[in-house]
Enzyme design. Structure first.
Site, mmCIF file in Angstrom:
data_model
loop_
_atom_site.group_PDB
_atom_site.id
_atom_site.type_symbol
_atom_site.label_atom_id
_atom_site.label_comp_id
_atom_site.label_asym_id
_atom_site.label_seq_id
_atom_site.Cartn_x
_atom_site.Cartn_y
_atom_site.Cartn_z
ATOM 1 N N GLU A 77 -5.540 1.484 -11.840
ATOM 2 C CA GLU A 77 -4.470 1.055 -12.746
ATOM 3 C C GLU A 77 -4.930 0.021 -13.770
ATOM 4 O O GLU A 77 -4.421 -0.030 -14.884
ATOM 5 C CB GLU A 77 -3.281 0.502 -11.952
ATOM 6 C CG GLU A 77 -2.473 1.564 -11.216
ATOM 7 C CD GLU A 77 -3.015 1.876 -9.823
ATOM 8 O OE1 GLU A 77 -4.106 1.374 -9.477
ATOM 9 O OE2 GLU A 77 -2.339 2.615 -9.080
ATOM 10 N N PHE A 85 7.807 -0.170 2.367
ATOM 11 C CA PHE A 85 6.434 0.275 2.140
ATOM 12 C C PHE A 85 6.102 0.208 0.642
ATOM 13 O O PHE A 85 6.864 0.698 -0.187
ATOM 14 C CB PHE A 85 6.255 1.711 2.656
ATOM 15 C CG PHE A 85 4.897 2.273 2.339
ATOM 16 C CD1 PHE A 85 3.758 1.737 2.924
ATOM 17 C CD2 PHE A 85 4.747 3.315 1.439
ATOM 18 C CE1 PHE A 85 2.500 2.232 2.612
ATOM 19 C CE2 PHE A 85 3.492 3.817 1.122
ATOM 20 C CZ PHE A 85 2.360 3.273 1.715
ATOM 21 N N GLN A 86 4.975 -0.373 0.335
ATOM 22 C CA GLN A 86 4.501 -0.559 -1.046
ATOM 23 C C GLN A 86 5.514 -1.295 -1.913
ATOM 24 O O GLN A 86 5.609 -1.059 -3.115
ATOM 25 C CB GLN A 86 4.117 0.788 -1.685
ATOM 26 C CG GLN A 86 2.832 1.369 -1.086
ATOM 27 C CD GLN A 86 2.256 2.527 -1.866
ATOM 28 O OE1 GLN A 86 2.984 3.266 -2.520
ATOM 29 N NE2 GLN A 86 0.951 2.705 -1.799
ATOM 30 N N LYS A 121 13.237 3.606 -7.551
ATOM 31 C CA LYS A 121 13.024 5.042 -7.397
ATOM 32 C C LYS A 121 14.331 5.827 -7.479
ATOM 33 O O LYS A 121 14.393 6.900 -8.090
ATOM 34 C CB LYS A 121 12.317 5.299 -6.063
ATOM 35 C CG LYS A 121 11.820 6.709 -5.896
ATOM 36 C CD LYS A 121 11.032 6.845 -4.603
ATOM 37 C CE LYS A 121 10.582 8.283 -4.399
ATOM 38 N NZ LYS A 121 9.853 8.446 -3.133
ATOM 39 N N MET A 132 -23.996 -14.942 -19.479
ATOM 40 C CA MET A 132 -23.311 -16.125 -20.013
ATOM 41 C C MET A 132 -23.240 -17.217 -18.952
ATOM 42 O O MET A 132 -23.455 -18.393 -19.231
ATOM 43 C CB MET A 132 -21.902 -15.742 -20.486
ATOM 44 C CG MET A 132 -21.174 -16.856 -21.204
ATOM 45 S SD MET A 132 -21.903 -17.193 -22.809
ATOM 46 C CE MET A 132 -20.896 -16.147 -23.853
#
Lengths: 177, 556
Positions: free
Chosen positions: B43, B105-106, B155, B466
């Site tokens: 993602e 969940f999630q 959802k 760097m």
């Protein structure tokens, strides 16, 4: 057209790195009109925390406009320039308007409710306290006033044996001319 | 309903990843062939791709992710877009509205986790909120100071049926747009600039965002004022112009820093004046008598430097309003410009060319010769970013993309792919160090899947360059945890992903490798094994003022 102040709160050319002189000068009193919503308070407090401002007092209540609330904030702006608090809050979509009432001629009231053990209450009643209830556990009184008055009142309470005390944040309104 | 709204907003691409809580959206996606969905491999890659797309295309990038880990993987990408004012719409799936707050969940508090890195965010728990929210989100993301807006949709809302009420306008009482110019302030600013003995203009990303390059050029020429740009303002003013100071900031050019530190009037346009621009704040531009700040975000005024003249306005409108009021420009200007020319000669950009090792600047100079100011260059973060910024005379806007404010390693590859989706007509070069590259290298699959013509220039020094340079110079010379000798063989890695690649270790092989890359259609990677001791110069030591910049040693 945006209102651009010709005389900024900090002298131009300065860099707000050093702490402002004097504790009192670092406190801003803001009246914030917000859209009601699940996230509004989180967003407002999130901005205050992230930008390093410290909340000294807060109160929230419905405004006259449906769906909108008024938050009164006493904010310590820390190392940031004083006006940053207002500007950062103004950026939030949830915030309709911010009014800076610092140093203005205002009514600023706080509420205290306390239960004391003593039955002799003259000292409190003389200050304007109102008795809400009495019982075997003590007497419960309420008092409202400016921050200093409420502080003094709480000091007075301690002499009466405080059982419990709660204080509200401030509600502030500009005085009408 | 979501997908129809996206079509109405003119969305071309969605960069996303499906999962449990956004399955209803994906179920209906095939019914909307106008919405081209790019399946990323992580993602974070989706967010950076949308970011690169938005910066290259000038339209908001759109991201889909599922709840919980999917949405949280976007956070770095959202922050990158937020810091650099990039318009983006992130649509995340949330658990059913009846399950919110029950540790389903999630489930995660996506609004809570992202509110500090988004311009605005919405949690949608009822279907009737949806049309208004999506329309508002696009409005907020793209207007004023642009930024990412997140819409977290439960959802059950995604599955709900509703009458399709299309809002034809949005009313957002708390959303203030500062577009207009206070003409008194504009006049005052113009007079201050015209009357200056030693004026300097610094231009930031805001100039590019408001397409004010022409007005900036007119103003600079009319006022005979030299112009430096910030890292994100690169392209706002052509580097080859006689008035150009190139890049400012703590890794900016010596002549620009000298000019800033000696200026008497400093006008800062479309920029945040952050610590990478000012270095030590109390020593920034100490001779300035009049600071002028132009920015569309009022909160930028006085955040770091309190200016004498503040114009809260769109950069183009502000510069346009200033132009007629310049009047007579101070006659002593030739002396100031002559002084800057002398600084330019005294403090040139230079690098080591003769130690037998491959120098990154040689690689970039050859790349830029081929790019001819017509290609988009997307840089990662670190030494590669500053080399890419300094070693080209950018003369057109919008050709250099990098993560300036957030400094997100791993940005370049997905952003370059997004840029190519947005501007298929332009060549796209991706410049990255090996450290940042492996952070999002999984998106090579996307490049191969879509045969995106993106050429990847890997400046591989087997270390976090760097950080290594900072440790060498400012942290007692202790090299700690910067060694990256254990990295994949990048040519084999590319082979595994299915794209051609070359390894280059000698100067003579630079040009042939680029020839090969240009001959090849589709993605191509060149693993340049550069001098591991190559450094970025000039550089201002951490915590020091701009005038203390250190330059590259004079090489024989």
């Amino acid at each position: 057209m945006p209102d651009i102040k010709l005389v900024p709160p900090h002298p131009a050319g300065t860099r707000p790195t050093s702490p402002a002189s004097g504790e009192v000068n670092k406190i801003r009193v803001l009246s914030v009109l917000v859209e009601d919503g699940q996230n509004t308070l989180t967003k407002v407090s999130g901005v205050l925390r992230r930008r390093g401002f410290h909340v000294r007092g807060i109160s929230i209540g419905p405004s006259r406009q449906p769906g909108r609330s008024r938050i009164t904030l006493q904010i310590d702006h820390g190392h940031a320039e004083a006006d940053q608090v207002r500007k950062q809050l103004e950026r939030l979509v949830e915030v309709i308007e911010v009014e800076d009432l610092t140093g203005d001629d205002v009514h600023s009231r706080e509420l205290v409710v306390a239960t004391v053990a003593a039955s002799e209450l003259n000292g409190l009643l003389e200050r304007g306290a109102k008795v809400l209830s009495t019982g075997p556990g003590g007497t419960t009184v309420e008092f409202s006033g400016e921050r200093q008055e409420v502080g003094d009142f709480v000091d007075e309470l301690t002499r009466h044996g405080i059982v419990d005390v709660v204080r509200s944040g401030p509600v502030v309104m500009r005085r009408t001319a | 309903m979501v997908l129809e709204a996206l079509e109405r907003e003119g969305v071309e691409y969605i960069f996303g990843y499906p999962g449990g809580a956004n399955l209803p959206l994906y179920q209906h996606l095939p019914e909307h062939p106008r919405l081209k969905h790019i399946l990323v491999r992580h993602e974070q890659g989706a967010a950076h791709m949308a970011d690169g797309y938005a910066r290259a295309r000038g339209k908001p990038g759109v991201v889909f992710a599922t709840s919980g880990p999917g949405a949280l993987n976007l956070v770095t990408g959202l922050c990158t877009a937020y810091m650099d004012s990039v318009p983006m719409i992130a649509i995340t799936g949330q658990v059913n509205s009846t399950q919110v707050g029950r540790d389903a969940f999630q489930e995660s508090d996506v609004i809570g986790a992202t509110s500090s890195v988004t311009k605005h965010s919405y949690l949608v728990t009822r279907i009737d909120q949806l049309p208004r929210v999506i329309h508002e989100a696009f409005h907020i993301a793209t207007t004023g100071r642009p930024g990412p807006v997140l819409i977290d949709i439960c959802k059950d809302v995604q599955q709900a049926e509703a009458n399709r009420v299309v809002p034809d306008y949005v009313e957002i009482p708390g959303y203030k747009l500062n577009g207009h110019v206070n003409l008194d302030q504009a006049r005052e600013a113009a007079r201050a600039l015209a009357g200056a003995e030693r004026p300097v203009i610094l231009a930031g990303h805001g100039v590019l965002l408001s397409h004010a390059e022409r007005e900036l050029m007119q103003l600079a020429e009319a006022a005979a004022a030299p112009v430096g740009t910030t890292l994100l303002g690169i392209g706002a003013f052509p580097v080859k112009h006689p008035l150009s100071l190139h890049m400012t900031g703590f890794m900016g050019t010596g002549w620009c820093l000298k000019a800033v530190q000696n200026a008497d009037v400093l006008m800062m346009v479309g920029m945040r004046v952050d610590d990478r621009v000012t270095a030590k704040l109390s020593e920034f531009a100490p001779n300035v008598k009049t600071f002028i700040h132009v920015d569309i975000d009022e909160a930028e005024m006085g955040k770091n430097v309190r200016s004498h003249i503040e114009l809260v306005a769109d950069a183009r409108l502000a510069l346009e309003a200033m132009l007629p009021h310049l009047g007579k420009v101070d006659a002593g200007r030739a002396e100031w410009l002559g002084q800057i020319d002398r600084w330019r000669e005294e403090h040139p950009l230079r690098y080591k060319q003769s130690n037998g090792r491959l120098q990154p600047q040689d690689v970039l100079i050859d790349m830029y010769r081929r790019a001819r100011s017509e290609a988009i260059v997307v840089a990662d973060v670190g030494q590669n970013q500053i080399w890419a910024a300094l070693w080209w005379n950018y003369d057109r806007p919008g050709l250099f993309i990098n993560s300036g404010g957030s400094g997100t390693m791993g940005f370049a590859l997905p952003a370059a792919l997004g840029a190519k989706f947005g501007r298929p007509d332009l060549p796209v070069w991706c410049v990255a160090g090996e450290g940042g590259f492996v952070m999002t290298a999984q998106e090579l699959s996307v490049a191969v899947e879509h045969q995106l013509d993106v050429k990847i220039v890997l400046l591989n020094n087997f270390s976090l360059g760097m950080v290594r340079q900072f440790q060498d110079d400012f942290y007692g010379g202790i090299r700690s945890q910067v060694d990256l000798t254990h990295m994949p063989d990048f040519v084999k890695l590319c082979e595994a992903y299915g794209l051609p690649a070359l390894r280059v270790e000698k100067f003579e092989d630079i040009a042939p490798s680029f020839d090969a890359a240009e001959r090849t259609k589709g993605p191509f990677l060149i693993d340049f094994r550069i001098d591991p001791e190559a450094n970025v110069y000039p550089i201002v030591p951490l915590g020091k003022g701009l005038n203390e910049f250190r330059e590259a040693p004079e090489y024989a």
